[in-house]
Design an enzyme around this catalytic site. Structure first.
Site, PDB file in Angstrom:
ATOM      1  N   TYR A 101       0.855  -1.187   0.000  1.00  0.00           N
ATOM      2  CA  TYR A 101       0.000   0.000   0.000  1.00  0.00           C
ATOM      3  C   TYR A 101       0.886   1.231   0.000  1.00  0.00           C
ATOM      4  O   TYR A 101       1.882   1.292   0.743  1.00  0.00           O
ATOM      5  CB  TYR A 101      -0.884  -0.005   1.262  1.00  0.00           C
ATOM      6  CG  TYR A 101      -1.704   1.254   1.442  1.00  0.00           C
ATOM      7  CD1 TYR A 101      -3.022   1.305   1.003  1.00  0.00           C
ATOM      8  CD2 TYR A 101      -1.153   2.398   2.025  1.00  0.00           C
ATOM      9  CE1 TYR A 101      -3.774   2.467   1.151  1.00  0.00           C
ATOM     10  CE2 TYR A 101      -1.897   3.562   2.165  1.00  0.00           C
ATOM     11  CZ  TYR A 101      -3.209   3.583   1.733  1.00  0.00           C
ATOM     12  OH  TYR A 101      -3.954   4.734   1.867  1.00  0.00           O
ATOM     13  N   GLU A 189      -3.625   7.499  -3.947  1.00  0.00           N
ATOM     14  CA  GLU A 189      -3.446   6.206  -3.273  1.00  0.00           C
ATOM     15  C   GLU A 189      -3.280   5.068  -4.272  1.00  0.00           C
ATOM     16  O   GLU A 189      -3.989   5.006  -5.273  1.00  0.00           O
ATOM     17  CB  GLU A 189      -4.682   5.946  -2.392  1.00  0.00           C
ATOM     18  CG  GLU A 189      -4.653   4.624  -1.649  1.00  0.00           C
ATOM     19  CD  GLU A 189      -5.999   4.329  -0.968  1.00  0.00           C
ATOM     20  OE1 GLU A 189      -6.102   4.539   0.245  1.00  0.00           O
ATOM     21  OE2 GLU A 189      -6.939   3.893  -1.669  1.00  0.00           O
TER      22      GLU A 189
END
Ligand code: GDP
Ligand code: MN
Length: 378
Positions: A101, A189
């Site tokens: 991530y 993101e």
């Protein structure tokens, strides 16, 4: 402003981030045709402004063009978090060796861009933050200097051990920061950021929000706005010049001033209620704004009572009162309305409202308690 995954990927690509190719389809036939060109093994992905599409059934792997068509026909028209899917992204399947991530967002506390990275990608980052906070590395950036090379390197080594991957990830952090700043993002993101079996890093998902206030100087990004993909209430509020945020409760709130709107929502909660929305009609008492506000609030079926809280300063209470009376004439309002007005010309305002049959108050406590009570009775 939220944008779609396929648009976010365009911004990432432009900054040099490795992103798989992909094309958008609005029909199952188009999806099939795109899948055929990619050789049949594709992922069909719902394009909606919501996370967790995978869990909701909006991300499906296909092993043939026919299967891609079948997936697309199920995903198109599907509802994810109250949003209807009108487009799918068709993209070749990537083989995954590991999922990480990586994101940049604005840290409100320090008012700076902040990197958040975790070797535990693919899953809900909120879950990781809650259960295994040590698996997340946060790094605030001084915007005067930007992301420094040693910072990019330290983020990369938190994610990977393999020197070749650390090297790629160091470069990627710089590219992600570039995409974030050059597009005035509030969030950029990548989840998951994958390593392929060959050892290559790729962003197979992308989520980007743009700071609305910067859109005037980013015409290409502003053109990404997809009105069909946004909740109708938000579009209407923006066009009418109202600040509006939909919430989960049943007390519709209409307030002048953002600070008073926040205080009103706090008081609704204090009296045991739940606000249905945040709505700031601003400093104007223009009846058109009041009408638009009431149209937005009454279009929400969960609203059981409507609460006006107006503090008259430059805004004159009698103007607002006339706006409310006018609005009630123009549209059919089912939920009961309670109104608190205080300040400039409040006596005249209360007179106007009483004459028109509204419950009018001057005490904020009293009116909020009443609104919560009416919502509970409904
Ligand atoms: P989200 O659920 O909205 O975050 O959508 P994602 O794009 O992150 O997809 C959800 C999950 O689907 C990912 O975490 C992967 O496990 C899987 N997935 C998505 N694309 C691919 C792909 O190209 N290959 C493989 N093997 N899995 C994928
Ligand atoms: Mn994802």
């Amino acid at each position: 402003m939220d944008i779609h995954e396929y648009q976010a990927k365009e911004l990432f690509r432009a900054a040099g981030v490795a992103v798989p190719p992909g094309e958008v389809a609005t029909t199952a036939e188009q999806a099939e045709e795109i899948a055929r060109r990619y050789g049949g093994s594709v992922v069909v992905k719902a394009q909606v402004h919501a996370g967790g599409r995978g869990k909701a059934g909006g991300v499906k792997l296909a092993s043939s063009a026919e299967e891609a068509r079948e997936h697309a026909s199920k995903i198109l028209g599907m509802t994810i978090k109250d949003l209807t899917v009108q487009k799918v992204l068709v993209t070749p399947i990537e083989d995954i060796a590991s999922e990480a991530y990586a994101s940049v967002l604005i840290d409100r506390e320090t008012q700076r861009p902040m990197f958040m990275v975790s070797p535990e990608g693919g899953v809900d980052i909120e879950e990781v933050a809650e259960n295994r906070p040590e698996a997340i590395r946060k790094l605030r950036i001084d915007p005067r200097y930007g992301l420094l090379p040693h910072q990019a390197y330290s983020l990369a080594t938190f994610l990977y051990d393999d020197p070749a991957q650390v090297k790629q990830a160091t470069k990627l952090m710089g590219q992600l920061y570039e995409a974030f700043t050059s597009n005035s993002c509030s969030l950029a993101e990548i989840n998951p950021l994958i390593v392929t079996p060959e050892g290559d890093l790729k962003a197979i998902d992308a989520k980007v929000s743009i700071d609305e206030s910067a859109l005037f100087r980013l015409p290409e990004v502003a053109a990404y706005r997809d009105l069909d993909a946004e909740p109708a209430a938000e579009t209407k509020a923006r066009e009418a010049g109202l600040s509006f945020v939909k919430l989960e409760g049943d007390v519709g709130c209409c307030v002048n001033g953002a600070g008073l709107a926040m205080a009103t929502m706090d008081l609704v909660k204090y009296y045991g209620g739940e606000p249905a929305n945040f709505l700031d009609i601003g400093g104007s008492s223009n009846p058109d704004k009041v009408v638009a506000a009431l149209e937005i609030i009454t279009a929400d079926p969960s609203v059981k009572s409507i609460l006006f809280n107006i503090f008259g300063g430059i805004t004159r209470c009698d103007d607002v009162a006339n706006g409310i009376v006018e609005a009630a004439r123009r549209i059919d309002i089912q939920p009961p309305i309670v109104i608190r007005l205080t300040g400039t010309n409040e006596t005249e305002a209360l007179e106007i409202l009483k004459e028109a049959g509204f419950s009018a108050y001057t005490s904020m406590d009293e009116v909020v308690e009443k609104a919560v009570e009416l919502a509970a009775q409904a």
